[in-house]
Design a protein around this motif. Structure first.
Motif, short mmCIF file in Angstrom:
data_model
loop_
_atom_site.label_atom_id
_atom_site.label_comp_id
_atom_site.label_asym_id
_atom_site.label_seq_id
_atom_site.Cartn_x
_atom_site.Cartn_y
_atom_site.Cartn_z
N LEU A 43 18.37 -12.38 -8.53
CA LEU A 43 17.01 -12.82 -8.22
C LEU A 43 15.98 -11.79 -8.70
O LEU A 43 14.93 -12.15 -9.24
CB LEU A 43 16.86 -13.07 -6.72
N PHE A 44 16.26 -10.51 -8.49
CA PHE A 44 15.33 -9.48 -8.98
C PHE A 44 15.23 -9.51 -10.50
O PHE A 44 14.14 -9.33 -11.07
CB PHE A 44 15.79 -8.10 -8.51
N LEU A 45 16.34 -9.71 -11.19
CA LEU A 45 16.29 -9.81 -12.65
C LEU A 45 15.45 -11.00 -13.09
O LEU A 45 14.65 -10.89 -14.04
CB LEU A 45 17.71 -9.94 -13.20
N LEU A 46 15.60 -12.13 -12.42
CA LEU A 46 14.86 -13.33 -12.80
C LEU A 46 13.38 -13.21 -12.47
O LEU A 46 12.53 -13.72 -13.21
CB LEU A 46 15.48 -14.55 -12.10
N VAL A 47 13.07 -12.54 -11.37
CA VAL A 47 11.66 -12.27 -11.08
C VAL A 47 11.07 -11.35 -12.15
O VAL A 47 9.93 -11.52 -12.58
CB VAL A 47 11.51 -11.65 -9.67
N GLY A 48 11.88 -10.38 -12.60
CA GLY A 48 11.42 -9.51 -13.68
C GLY A 48 11.17 -10.25 -14.98
O GLY A 48 10.26 -9.91 -15.74
N VAL A 49 11.97 -11.29 -15.23
CA VAL A 49 11.77 -12.10 -16.46
C VAL A 49 10.40 -12.76 -16.45
O VAL A 49 9.67 -12.71 -17.45
CB VAL A 49 12.90 -13.15 -16.58
N ILE A 50 10.04 -13.37 -15.35
CA ILE A 50 8.75 -14.07 -15.30
C ILE A 50 7.60 -13.07 -15.22
O ILE A 50 6.49 -13.33 -15.71
CB ILE A 50 8.72 -15.06 -14.11
N TYR A 51 7.84 -11.90 -14.63
CA TYR A 51 6.78 -10.89 -14.54
C TYR A 51 6.47 -10.32 -15.92
O TYR A 51 5.31 -10.01 -16.23
CB TYR A 51 7.21 -9.77 -13.59
N ASP A 52 7.48 -10.18 -16.77
CA ASP A 52 7.25 -9.68 -18.13
C ASP A 52 6.35 -10.63 -18.93
O ASP A 52 5.62 -10.20 -19.83
CB ASP A 52 8.58 -9.51 -18.87
N LEU A 88 6.67 -13.04 -5.05
CA LEU A 88 8.07 -13.40 -5.27
C LEU A 88 9.01 -12.23 -4.97
O LEU A 88 10.04 -12.40 -4.32
CB LEU A 88 8.26 -13.85 -6.72
N LYS A 89 8.67 -11.07 -5.44
CA LYS A 89 9.55 -9.91 -5.28
C LYS A 89 9.63 -9.48 -3.83
O LYS A 89 10.68 -9.05 -3.35
CB LYS A 89 9.07 -8.77 -6.17
N LYS A 90 8.51 -9.55 -3.10
CA LYS A 90 8.54 -9.22 -1.68
C LYS A 90 9.41 -10.20 -0.91
O LYS A 90 10.11 -9.83 0.02
CB LYS A 90 7.12 -9.20 -1.12
N LEU A 91 9.35 -11.46 -1.30
CA LEU A 91 10.18 -12.47 -0.63
C LEU A 91 11.66 -12.13 -0.80
O LEU A 91 12.44 -12.16 0.16
CB LEU A 91 9.87 -13.85 -1.21
N VAL A 108 9.66 -3.21 -4.14
CA VAL A 108 8.69 -4.04 -4.85
C VAL A 108 8.04 -3.27 -6.00
O VAL A 108 7.87 -3.80 -7.10
CB VAL A 108 7.62 -4.56 -3.87
N GLU A 109 7.70 -2.01 -5.76
CA GLU A 109 7.00 -1.23 -6.77
C GLU A 109 7.91 -0.73 -7.88
O GLU A 109 7.44 -0.40 -8.97
CB GLU A 109 6.29 -0.05 -6.10
N ALA A 110 9.20 -0.66 -7.61
CA ALA A 110 10.13 -0.17 -8.63
C ALA A 110 10.21 -1.15 -9.79
O ALA A 110 10.00 -2.35 -9.62
CB ALA A 110 11.51 0.04 -8.02
N PRO A 111 10.53 -0.66 -10.97
CA PRO A 111 10.78 -1.58 -12.09
C PRO A 111 12.01 -2.44 -11.80
O PRO A 111 12.76 -2.19 -10.84
CB PRO A 111 11.00 -0.64 -13.28
#
Length: 358
Positions: free
Chosen positions: A184-193, A140-143, A78-81
């Motif tokens: 999924l991790f990439l898409l979560v990163g998109v919304i987090y940005d 989201l990322k934890k899920l 979760v904490e990683a980029p």
């Protein structure tokens, strides 16, 4: 760090030496108590003599799979980029399962057979536990991270089915997990940005303003569930088919993980993409740009490719699976007693026939 790298060859050498295997000295090891160089050994014979050696190997390798469900490992995910999370989920989480396939099963085939019930139940617990914990996550990322625990439970279950269907399913599911969870991790990163938050409660109604993002997220989410026509279905179906040939109860319990996955994924998707667009911070969000689409679209292509035509992928490891199954097939470890019983019965029947003939 140097001490850590030195400990493994020493203890593995001792472990294999106790197993009664012949050594092949290859690498120098510094730190001999005599002041000189000592060489540790790499052993190449099959390790079937004692079961406690396999127990040590199982404990070490299984920790590489199941201990990913601990809070420490999940916090790393979760904490990683975003890039780090993709590498952790897509590559590093597979080290434990690779170790079982590459080392534990070939080295300890009979002991692996004896450990099947324990590993099967631990895998089922991991499948259900990971799904239930993922269901209650508000991040989201934890899920997505806890869903990895559930998916890797299927991989372990397939490996210890010890038949072609199970092991092939485990291998293809290893690939599928890297693709689906990585997407999924990439898409979560998109919304987090864009929002700098991953809380599910902060979103809602994103489908109205981010249609491209919604479609990509939907495909990755349905792939993670195991929808027919996508890669997740192929792996999970083969795993369940393989484990059903071993024990129907295990297959039924593992199937509950598929149902729970649909629950937490679809519920999360509904809360993020649908409902009403109430939060004013979300109203000016921009949809995915060309760079982000170029990153995600190849994974989507792989999702449908494996789901619709998995033969090119499965053909690459078909020969290896056949060879491995020939080594770990349970029939290899039962013939002694079964043949003795059959020989005894044949002799008894022959004696009776001779008496009747006289």
């Amino acid at each position: 760090n140097l001490r850590v790298y030195q400990v493994f060859p020493v203890h593995s050498s001792r472990l294999l030496a106790h197993a009664g295997c012949y050594p092949l000295d290859l690498f120098p090891y510094p730190g001999n108590h005599r002041g000189g160089h000592r060489r540790h050994s790499i052993y190449y014979r099959t390790f079937e003599r004692t079961s406690w050696h396999a127990e040590v190997a199982v404990d070490g390798l299984f920790s590489g799979v199941c201990h990913q469900g601990t809070h420490v490992s999940i916090s790393h995910l979760v904490e990683a980029p975003t890039a780090g999370s993709v590498i952790l989920a897509g590559v590093l989480l597979k080290m434990g399962t690779y170790g079982f396939l590459r080392f534990n099963l070939p080295f300890f085939p009979q002991a692996s057979y004896e450990f099947v019930p324990m590993i099967a139940w631990l895998s089922i617990i991991g499948i259900i536990y990971g799904a239930l914990v993922a269901m209650v996550q508000e991040d989201l990322k934890k899920l997505v991270a806890y869903s990895s625990v559930s998916h890797l439970g299927f991989v372990m279950l397939g490996i210890f089915a010890l038949n072609p269907y199970g092991i092939q399913g485990a291998l293809i599911q290893n690939i599928n997990h890297g693709i689906s969870t990585g997407a999924l991790f990439l898409l979560v990163g998109v919304i987090y940005d864009r929002r700098h938050t991953r809380l599910i409660s902060e979103f809602g109604g994103l489908a109205k303003i981010m249609p491209k993002y919604t479609i990509c997220f939907m495909i990755a989410a349905l792939s993670s569930i195991g929808l027919p026509g996508m890669n997740g279905f192929v792996g999970e179906f083969l795993v369940l088919l393989g484990i059903f040939q071993v024990n129907g109860l295990w297959a039924a319990c593992a199937t509950s993980g598929v149902i729970l996955a649909a629950c937490y994924i679809l519920w999360m998707f509904q809360r993020v993409m649908f409902l009403e667009l109430k939060n004013p911070k979300n109203m000016k969000l921009k949809d995915m740009n060309v760079r982000e689409l170029i990153t995600v679209v190849p994974l989507i292509i792989l999702i449908f490719w494996i789901g619709l035509y998995p033969k090119p992928f499965m053909k690459t490891f078909d020969a290896s699976v056949t060879h491995l199954v020939s080594r770990v097939n349970p029939d290899n470890f039962r013939p002694k007693m079964e043949h003795q019983d059959n020989d005894h019965n044949d002799k008894h029947n022959n004696k009776q026939e001779d008496k009747h003939g006289e």
